[in-house]
Write an enzyme that holds these catalytic residues in place. Sequence first.
Site, short mmCIF file in Angstrom:
data_model
loop_
_atom_site.label_atom_id
_atom_site.label_comp_id
_atom_site.label_asym_id
_atom_site.label_seq_id
_atom_site.Cartn_x
_atom_site.Cartn_y
_atom_site.Cartn_z
CB THR A 52 -0.94 -0.03 1.22
OG1 THR A 52 -1.73 -1.23 1.15
CG2 THR A 52 -1.88 1.17 1.22
CB ILE A 111 -5.84 -2.66 3.48
CG1 ILE A 111 -4.95 -3.60 2.66
CG2 ILE A 111 -5.00 -1.83 4.44
CD1 ILE A 111 -5.67 -4.47 1.66
N GLY A 116 -10.18 1.73 -2.04
CA GLY A 116 -8.74 1.68 -2.28
C GLY A 116 -8.03 0.92 -1.18
CD GLU A 117 -7.92 1.43 3.51
OE1 GLU A 117 -7.92 0.27 3.96
OE2 GLU A 117 -8.45 2.38 4.10
N GLY A 118 -6.05 -1.26 -1.32
CA GLY A 118 -5.72 -2.63 -1.73
C GLY A 118 -6.83 -3.60 -1.37
#
Lengths: 353, 353
Positions: A64, A98, A317-319
């Site tokens: 990240t 995440i 997001g963040e992964g």
Amino acid sequence: MPRVALKKILEQIKPVSAEKLAEIQARIDRQAKPAGSLGRLEEFARRYVAITDSEEVRGKRIYTFAGDHGVTEEGVSAFPQEVTPQMVYNFVDGGASINALARHVGAEVQVVDMGVATDFEDLDGLIKRKIAKGTANFTKGPAMSQEQALQALLTGVEMARQAKNDGIDLVGTGDMGIGNTTPSAAIAACICHLPVEQVTHRGTGVDDEGLARKILAISKGLAVNQPDPNDAVDVLAKVGGFEIGGIAGLVLGCAAEGIPVVVDGFISTAGALIASELHPNVRDYIFAAHQSVEIGHHHMLVRIGQQPILDLDMRLGEGTGGALAMTLIEAGLRVFREVLTFDAAGVTEGSEQ
Amino acid sequence: MPRVALKKILEQIKPVSAEKLAEIQARIDRQAKPAGSLGRLEEFARRYVAITDSEEVRGKRIYTFAGDHGVTEEGVSAFPQEVTPQMVYNFVDGGASINALARHVGAEVQVVDMGVATDFEDLDGLIKRKIAKGTANFTKGPAMSQEQALQALLTGVEMARQAKNDGIDLVGTGDMGIGNTTPSAAIAACICHLPVEQVTHRGTGVDDEGLARKILAISKGLAVNQPDPNDAVDVLAKVGGFEIGGIAGLVLGCAAEGIPVVVDGFISTAGALIASELHPNVRDYIFAAHQSVEIGHHHMLVRIGQQPILDLDMRLGEGTGGALAMTLIEAGLRVFREVLTFDAAGVTEGSEQ
């Protein structure tokens, strides 16, 4: 120098063998189930095995990348810039989305400071590679220099090499950076040759006025800087972000090292788009984790030529989407390894396939 | 008698509390991420917690119901009927796709013989509840009697009770039965009031002629038997199947016992449709695992009112899509349990949400 280093990496990227893919599919077709009936799970297994020459995932890691954005001065985000470092601390402490999802699928998370506008102390789980304290406001000039863009790419490549050395064979991308849907939409508009309105959305949740400010800022940024859509490094430098450059470099590095890379949502895909513009074979190594709510996402995925694995109305997001997609890729491998053939299971084959 | 037993079960089915759902969402909204940004993961957590009053899954089990179909005489499948018992042995031995995927997500598989046209010896992992050795050919009369249809439903309910007693709190449905996309399409056409052509597809892989035979057989079955679309038990009896009845009963039983039930693909959804026609609140307990390649699937899901979680071009059945969906539901719960609030994480909230 960095231009030469980048060129060397690009030269390492090979296409995935069509012959190998066909051999693997032929083995799948002997398994006791109607031909093709596991759909994309078969694709995941086929591609993973062809890329890695391995039938299982030993280690999974999500990088990240975090960075700040000068363009937040234009009022493009619903959150203040101080949230970027706050979330970095939250990642390192394991309290963010995440972290929870990575734990669920058995993946590690590593956080890379690419350009947060805060000095961090040394922290376990934080890789410090700060290029600058945030990009410049791209409505007034380039977000970063060409040198800085190359530095961001090479930092991502370094992470791919680190993953390879650590025995990681499935990598995920992630991002954190208040304001970063704005550079991502700028990259999409420029490289996909689309009007700004068609690729710009609400990010973490701006209202109509915020959205209008965002569209204006991107339009200004493209007009002021005139990024060259045929030079992805130029696009990254002029309207990109440090974490986006890190993601692009990670994707390049994974392609060079032969590691399948799961690309998360909108911001990660902007990074993957830059990587795949730099070398077309990069596309073979990309697994598109999910369809983001952001309206520009689809256009970038079309240009990359990969279909999203999941569509769960996510936009964090963040992964996070990448973590979920990883376990589905592993599901495909599990089927590949463990399902018996028609012969071994004593099951009669169908006639009309 | 069985009609009375069914009535009692239907009376146990309560709606899921809207108040509880709102309370859970309010807790989700305090977690350090933009409001709603985890999309359907939030829905999974909200619904699971509201149904079960628990925040985690202790035990997961998939019931794969097997049965044979007299209508295979009409040449509606690419595979011969002998494959049904062969696959039952494969399930029990752990060599099939559902076994591999269940292992991947940590779920048990139990196989229920509802009406396979073969006598089985006693086998570990096989629950013997054979109603008859296959249904009758529904182009010539009802597939089964009303008594048999009720028996199939009550067997499914029995499985839900067994799951409850065994501490299982997430149940999946699965099916095996050569020819069973044919009764499933007949159920879809009848209950959704749609032309047979609009809901009939290639199953395990019939060619154009096979598809034409299938459409003809279903049209005949509906014309000869005139199932009453307002009486789901009548539809099940006249054009259904024993394993479809088992699935319908399992879904009903889960709703009665307060267990979230993950409904697999086309055949399972035909069963879930029968269940949700018998009592509208059943819909609250259903998680639609995935979008099948079968063209009739979408119409049934619309009538049930649940959106598929995955769309991976799968068309295998067995419970395979359900297994994958289970781990995504658990991912939602993981986020719910483990992600810190804005306050606890020291993260500033956004302004424009």
